[in-house]
Design a protein around this motif. Structure first.
Motif, PDB file in Angstrom:
ATOM      1  N   GLU A 105       0.818  -1.212   0.000  1.00 20.46           N
ATOM      2  CA  GLU A 105       0.000   0.000   0.000  1.00 20.46           C
ATOM      3  C   GLU A 105       0.851   1.260   0.000  1.00 20.46           C
ATOM      4  O   GLU A 105       0.350   2.368   0.199  1.00 20.46           O
ATOM      5  CB  GLU A 105      -0.922   0.018   1.231  1.00 20.46           C
ATOM      6  CG  GLU A 105      -1.896  -1.148   1.284  1.00 20.46           C
ATOM      7  CD  GLU A 105      -2.744  -1.125   2.549  1.00 20.46           C
ATOM      8  OE1 GLU A 105      -2.490  -0.245   3.399  1.00 20.46           O
ATOM      9  OE2 GLU A 105      -3.651  -1.965   2.687  1.00 20.46           O
ATOM     10  N   SER A 106       2.137   1.105  -0.225  1.00 20.90           N
ATOM     11  CA  SER A 106       3.045   2.253  -0.191  1.00 20.90           C
ATOM     12  C   SER A 106       2.708   3.257  -1.303  1.00 20.90           C
ATOM     13  O   SER A 106       2.323   2.898  -2.420  1.00 20.90           O
ATOM     14  CB  SER A 106       4.493   1.773  -0.352  1.00 20.90           C
ATOM     15  OG  SER A 106       5.363   2.879  -0.419  1.00 20.90           O
ATOM     16  N   ARG A 107       2.843   4.547  -0.949  1.00 17.90           N
ATOM     17  CA  ARG A 107       2.593   5.632  -1.904  1.00 17.90           C
ATOM     18  C   ARG A 107       3.892   6.268  -2.378  1.00 17.90           C
ATOM     19  O   ARG A 107       3.915   7.405  -2.828  1.00 17.90           O
ATOM     20  CB  ARG A 107       1.723   6.704  -1.239  1.00 17.90           C
ATOM     21  CG  ARG A 107       0.348   6.186  -0.820  1.00 17.90           C
ATOM     22  CD  ARG A 107      -0.374   7.183   0.053  1.00 17.90           C
ATOM     23  NE  ARG A 107       0.331   7.377   1.319  1.00 17.90           N
ATOM     24  CZ  ARG A 107      -0.040   8.237   2.263  1.00 17.90           C
ATOM     25  NH1 ARG A 107      -1.119   8.981   2.067  1.00 17.90           N
ATOM     26  NH2 ARG A 107       0.659   8.354   3.374  1.00 17.90           N
ATOM     27  N   VAL A 108       4.988   5.516  -2.264  1.00 18.00           N
ATOM     28  CA  VAL A 108       6.292   6.105  -2.590  1.00 18.00           C
ATOM     29  C   VAL A 108       6.415   6.429  -4.081  1.00 18.00           C
ATOM     30  O   VAL A 108       7.102   7.392  -4.465  1.00 18.00           O
ATOM     31  CB  VAL A 108       7.408   5.140  -2.135  1.00 18.00           C
ATOM     32  CG1 VAL A 108       7.379   3.860  -2.956  1.00 18.00           C
ATOM     33  CG2 VAL A 108       8.776   5.819  -2.228  1.00 18.00           C
ATOM     34  N   LEU A 109       5.795   5.663  -4.983  1.00 17.98           N
ATOM     35  CA  LEU A 109       5.906   5.928  -6.419  1.00 17.98           C
ATOM     36  C   LEU A 109       5.207   7.225  -6.811  1.00 17.98           C
ATOM     37  O   LEU A 109       5.440   7.762  -7.903  1.00 17.98           O
ATOM     38  CB  LEU A 109       5.325   4.755  -7.216  1.00 17.98           C
ATOM     39  CG  LEU A 109       6.084   3.421  -7.075  1.00 17.98           C
ATOM     40  CD1 LEU A 109       5.406   2.331  -7.881  1.00 17.98           C
ATOM     41  CD2 LEU A 109       7.533   3.607  -7.531  1.00 17.98           C
ATOM     42  N   SER A 110       4.332   7.722  -5.920  1.00 22.97           N
ATOM     43  CA  SER A 110       3.693   9.020  -6.202  1.00 22.97           C
ATOM     44  C   SER A 110       4.482  10.169  -5.613  1.00 22.97           C
ATOM     45  O   SER A 110       4.013  11.303  -5.600  1.00 22.97           O
ATOM     46  CB  SER A 110       2.264   9.016  -5.649  1.00 22.97           C
ATOM     47  OG  SER A 110       2.290   8.844  -4.241  1.00 22.97           O
ATOM     48  N   GLY A 111       5.664   9.832  -5.066  1.00 25.34           N
ATOM     49  CA  GLY A 111       6.529  10.897  -4.567  1.00 25.34           C
ATOM     50  C   GLY A 111       6.365  11.175  -3.085  1.00 25.34           C
ATOM     51  O   GLY A 111       6.879  12.196  -2.608  1.00 25.34           O
TER      52      GLY A 111
END
Length: 510
Positions: A105-111
């Motif tokens: 559920e990580s949002r790291v690819l959205s910065g």
């Protein structure tokens, strides 16, 4: 009890351990999550990492150095560097290189940086993801730093407030206390186990409710602590009497005095709702008292029947004695040749007898009551007491049940009057019967009367007291009052040149 206590202790320790683990886990996520996020941010902000990510092939060794250095300095369990597609370029575990980095559920690819829990290498871990951003704002790669989540044993051991030593000490104290408590309780229960106590109580209840005698227990505050069915029946107590105060129950003064111990003695007689009950109270130190009771109603009825036969015998004896005296007188007059005097004597005694019989049968139409008055006249004559009827008295025909009650009441009152006149000269008894909507029986005598202080006592107690001096006392008066009250009537006494007893019996029984 020991097994139950041990189960409770184990449940308590397990609960403490669960709460300890939960608190440790919460502390771990809060503290280590911020720490891992800081580690990942430091690695992502390093200029060498940005440069190395632009040349992935030649710079994988350099990225591995950055990852290993960050892991050693921070104490993290792993530091992973991946490219912008999520492929692992450098990791503390060489087997993870070239594999996709689990993002979940990580949002790291959205910065955006992210902290959460996921499985890394098959182990639950707390992971922080931070993007590596280029100067123009593009995502060059991902830095992941994390710590493996502690297992149950590690969480309990790492808990600062509930260490294993404290839990072990608490378990020891709990078990030792349970053993001592179980031994103490067993001594107090005379070595009986709970099942044996249950059987003992069941046996006691069966025995208590199976006996024909009434049993009633009271504590030191005169509250009922024990009562069987027979006691409820004999004393006419309500079913919810258990736990109630004796003085709050609908009992007579006599019954209250005996049950509370204000009146002591053996075989105390109490009249209760048509029953004659014998009570014996036994005090028990520091507990209260136990009262046993027996129903003597049938015995008293038998005594009354015997008393009727005794009265009949006494009457026949008195009549025989009187007849014998008259025969002796007649024989003497014959021997003396006084025939004229003999004739007058015979006429006189026959006239007196016929006159009394005629007076009784004219004013009393109930055969049983008339027979009683005729019999009591002979008994009174033998004792030197004159028995007469009041001029205005009259009793008509009545039913058998009421007749029996009238005979009992009248007989008791006349007997008490005869007892009161034993040492009185020129003694007489007057009987008055009135028949209206109720039967009124009035018995007057020329005796000393009833002492004012025992006017109520002679009826309430139903037995001779030391204060009684008038003679009108005994169980007969108590039974007389009971019969009158049962029919909804009353009986009372006052003094008017002697004792005057007045009993009222309604025609219909209440």
């Amino acid at each position: 009890m020991l097994s139950g206590q041990l189960v409770i202790i184990l449940l308590l320790l397990a609960s403490v351990a669960v709460f300890s683990v939960a608190e440790t886990d919460q502390t771990f996520r809060a503290t280590e999550g911020r720490k891992m996020l800081s580690v990942a941010e430091d690695v992502a902000a390093t200029g060498g990492v940005r440069v190395s990510l632009t040349d992935e092939v030649s710079s994988q060794r350099l990225l591995a150095i950055f990852a290993q250095s960050a892991q050693n300095l921070s104490g993290a369990d792993f530091v992973i560097i991946a490219d912008h597609r999520g492929t692992v370029l450098a990791a503390t575990d060489p087997d993870q290189r070239g594999l996709p980095l689990p993002l979940g559920e990580s949002r790291v690819l959205s910065g955006r940086a992210w902290v959460g829990e996921m499985a890394i290498g098959g182990v639950d871990s707390l992971v922080a993801h931070v993007p590596v951003v280029s100067r123009d704002g593009g995502i060059l790669g991902i830095v992941a730093a994390g710590r493996h989540s502690p297992d149950l044993f590690q969480a309990v051991r790492q808990a600062p407030e509930y260490p294993l030593g404290l839990l072990a000490f608490a378990a020891f104290l709990g078990i030792a206390g349970s053993v001592l408590l179980a031994r103490r309780v067993k001594r107090q229960t005379l070595g009986l186990e709970p099942q044996e106590i249950t059987r003992l109580v069941e046996h006691r209840e069966a025995l208590l409710h199976g006996v024909r005698e009434g049993v009633l227990g009271v504590d030191e505050q005169n509250r009922i602590t024990l009562v069987n069915d027979q006691a409820l029946r004999l004393l006419a107590l309500p079913a919810d009497s258990l736990g109630r105060d004796i003085d709050s129950l609908d009992l007579g003064d006599r019954a209250r005095d005996v049950l509370t111990g204000r009146t002591d003695g053996v075989d105390q007689i109490v009249l209760r709702r048509g029953r004659v009950v014998v009570l014996n109270r036994m005090p028990i130190s520091s507990v209260g008292a136990v009262v046993t009771m027996r129903d003597r109603t049938e015995l008293v009825d038998l005594q009354r029947e015997l008393a009727v036969h005794r009265d009949t015998t006494d009457t026949l004896r008195a009549q025989a004695h009187e007849f014998s005296n008259r025969l002796h007188t007649i024989s003497g007059l014959v021997e003396l040749g006084e025939y004229d005097e003999l004739q007058r004597y015979v006429q006189r005694i026959s006239h007196h007898s016929e006159q009394w019989h005629a007076e009784v049968t004219a004013r009393v139409q109930d055969p049983a009551t008339a027979a009683l008055l005729i019999a009591k006249s002979s008994l009174a004559a033998e004792r030197g007491v004159g028995l007469r009827l009041h001029e205005g008295g009259f009793l008509g025909e009545i039913d058998e049940e009421l007749s029996a009650d009238v005979v009992t009441v009248l007989g008791n009152l006349v007997d008490n009057a005869l007892d009161a006149l034993e040492s009185t000269k020129d003694a007489w008894i007057e009987v008055e019967l009135r028949h209206s909507d109720e039967i009124t029986v009035v018995v007057r005598d020329s005796g000393p009367g009833v002492a004012p202080e025992i006017v109520e006592e002679v009826f309430r107690h139903g037995f001779t007291t030391k204060a009684a001096r008038g003679g009108e006392r005994g169980l007969g008066l108590a039974l007389t009052r009971q019969i009158c009250r049962r029919r909804g009537g009353s009986v009372e006494v006052h003094n008017a040149d002697g004792a005057v007893f007045t009993a009222r019996l309604p025609l219909e029984e209440a």
